[in-house]
Motif scaffolding. Structure first.
Motif, PDB file in Angstrom:
ATOM      1  N   GLY A  54       0.786  -1.222   0.000  1.00  0.00           N
ATOM      2  CA  GLY A  54       0.000   0.000   0.000  1.00  0.00           C
ATOM      3  C   GLY A  54       0.817   1.271   0.000  1.00  0.00           C
ATOM      4  O   GLY A  54       0.386   2.294  -0.506  1.00  0.00           O
ATOM      5  N   LYS A  55       2.016   1.214   0.550  1.00  0.00           N
ATOM      6  CA  LYS A  55       2.840   2.419   0.597  1.00  0.00           C
ATOM      7  C   LYS A  55       3.758   2.472  -0.617  1.00  0.00           C
ATOM      8  O   LYS A  55       4.613   1.628  -0.807  1.00  0.00           O
ATOM      9  N   MET A  56       3.553   3.491  -1.451  1.00  0.00           N
ATOM     10  CA  MET A  56       4.381   3.684  -2.645  1.00  0.00           C
ATOM     11  C   MET A  56       5.176   4.982  -2.501  1.00  0.00           C
ATOM     12  O   MET A  56       4.609   6.065  -2.396  1.00  0.00           O
ATOM     13  N   HIS A  57       6.494   4.846  -2.452  1.00  0.00           N
ATOM     14  CA  HIS A  57       7.342   6.024  -2.342  1.00  0.00           C
ATOM     15  C   HIS A  57       7.650   6.586  -3.724  1.00  0.00           C
ATOM     16  O   HIS A  57       7.504   5.907  -4.740  1.00  0.00           O
ATOM     17  N   LYS A  58       8.082   7.809  -3.768  1.00  0.00           N
ATOM     18  CA  LYS A  58       8.388   8.477  -5.031  1.00  0.00           C
ATOM     19  C   LYS A  58       9.413   7.695  -5.839  1.00  0.00           C
ATOM     20  O   LYS A  58       9.282   7.535  -7.063  1.00  0.00           O
ATOM     21  N   SER A  59      10.418   7.178  -5.174  1.00  0.00           N
ATOM     22  CA  SER A  59      11.476   6.437  -5.880  1.00  0.00           C
ATOM     23  C   SER A  59      10.931   5.171  -6.527  1.00  0.00           C
ATOM     24  O   SER A  59      11.412   4.747  -7.586  1.00  0.00           O
ATOM     25  N   MET A  60       9.914   4.561  -5.908  1.00  0.00           N
ATOM     26  CA  MET A  60       9.320   3.351  -6.454  1.00  0.00           C
ATOM     27  C   MET A  60       8.530   3.678  -7.718  1.00  0.00           C
ATOM     28  O   MET A  60       8.605   2.962  -8.722  1.00  0.00           O
ATOM     29  N   ARG A  61       7.782   4.768  -7.672  1.00  0.00           N
ATOM     30  CA  ARG A  61       7.034   5.185  -8.866  1.00  0.00           C
ATOM     31  C   ARG A  61       7.984   5.539 -10.003  1.00  0.00           C
ATOM     32  O   ARG A  61       7.748   5.197 -11.169  1.00  0.00           O
ATOM     33  N   GLU A  62       9.059   6.234  -9.673  1.00  0.00           N
ATOM     34  CA  GLU A  62      10.015   6.630 -10.695  1.00  0.00           C
ATOM     35  C   GLU A  62      10.701   5.413 -11.317  1.00  0.00           C
ATOM     36  O   GLU A  62      10.973   5.399 -12.522  1.00  0.00           O
ATOM     37  N   ALA A  63      10.962   4.398 -10.508  1.00  0.00           N
ATOM     38  CA  ALA A  63      11.593   3.181 -11.031  1.00  0.00           C
ATOM     39  C   ALA A  63      10.671   2.477 -12.018  1.00  0.00           C
ATOM     40  O   ALA A  63      11.109   2.016 -13.088  1.00  0.00           O
ATOM     41  N   LEU A  64       9.395   2.373 -11.684  1.00  0.00           N
ATOM     42  CA  LEU A  64       8.445   1.742 -12.596  1.00  0.00           C
ATOM     43  C   LEU A  64       8.315   2.531 -13.892  1.00  0.00           C
ATOM     44  O   LEU A  64       8.179   1.955 -14.977  1.00  0.00           O
TER      45      LEU A  64
END
Length: 259
Positions: A54-64
């Motif tokens: 449930g917790k999505m950090h900015k770095s995770m979104r950017e990686a995807l």
């Protein structure tokens, strides 16, 4: 209360949850058995009320966005709003490649569902396709009703929904035959949910050589009341189907022309 215990157990948990890094195209291919275990254990966390996704950090979104996706499983599910697939399997964005329609079905060999699955298993290297039906499925109830009324003068399909329900009619017919003449409409619809999961799995094996060659499939039924997924395993017809030649696909154009 059980979240810490579940995370410290030997259960298969997606690396995106344990490491805080999402799966990307640089991630290793997940074997189908491991991917299935992730689905099973994610559902268990959901059932007991201890989800960890449930917790999505900015770095995770950017990686995807920049590196690309590598989902560990493709899930074909129903469009029913009560069956949110990422939620019931406690998964993060990037973990599951999700395809949903009413009745979790593949009705055309060259349609969007089968083509999308071939993209997922080819370009994205996913090795598990999981087909999920659910209890009290409105599409299967509608298909059962249409089948039970099929001896009446047939009305011309005036809507896409009519055609879809008639397309599921063979599943309802099989369910009725297996249960016998004394079965009620509700009993037939309930049994048809299970048969429809297998029918979708069989369709993929009959019409897609890439899926036959590289992918393991499995199925299940989600219980709306308990939240638990009943894992059904592979289709009983899988071994037989893999020995048969691939069924030629009928293109949408040929279908319209009556081929």
């Amino acid at each position: 209360p059980q979240q810490k215990e579940l995370l410290s157990s030997k259960w298969c948990v997606p690396p995106s949850i344990t490491s805080g890094a999402v799966r990307t195209s640089k991630s290793a291919i997940v074997p189908p058995e491991e991917a299935l275990a992730m689905l099973r254990n994610g559902n268990e966390r959901f059932v007991v009320g201890a989800p960890v996704a449930g917790k999505m950090h900015k770095s995770m979104r950017e990686a995807l966005a920049s590196v690309g996706q590598a989902p560990h499983a493709a899930v074909v599910g129903c469009s029913d709003s009560r069956v949110p697939l990422e939620t019931i399997f406690d998964a993060l964005p990037g973990d599951l490649f999700v395809l949903r329609n009413a009745g979790n079905t593949c009705t055309h060999a060259e349609g969007s569902v089968l083509g999308s699955l071939e993209f997922c298993t080819g370009a994205l290297n996913t090795r598990l396709i999981f087909v999920l039906g659910h209890t009290n499925c409105g599409a299967m109830k509608g298909a059962t009703m249409a089948f039970l009324q099929s001896q009446k003068p047939a009305a011309k399909d005036g809507h896409a929904l009519d055609a879809m329900l008639r397309g599921l009619g063979s599943v309802a017919e099989s369910a009725a035959m297996e249960l016998g003449k004394e079965a009620t409409g509700d009993e037939i619809a309930q049994h048809a949910v299970k048969l429809n999961v297998f029918a979708t799995m069989n369709f993929m094996l009959q019409h897609s050589e890439p899926i036959r060659q590289k992918v393991k499939s499995g199925g299940g039924i989600y219980d709306l009341a308990s939240g638990r997924v009943q894992f059904l395993g592979q289709s009983p017809s899988q071994t037989k189907l893999l020995k048969l030649p691939l069924t030629p696909a009928i293109s949408p154009k040929d279908r319209l022309l009556g081929a």
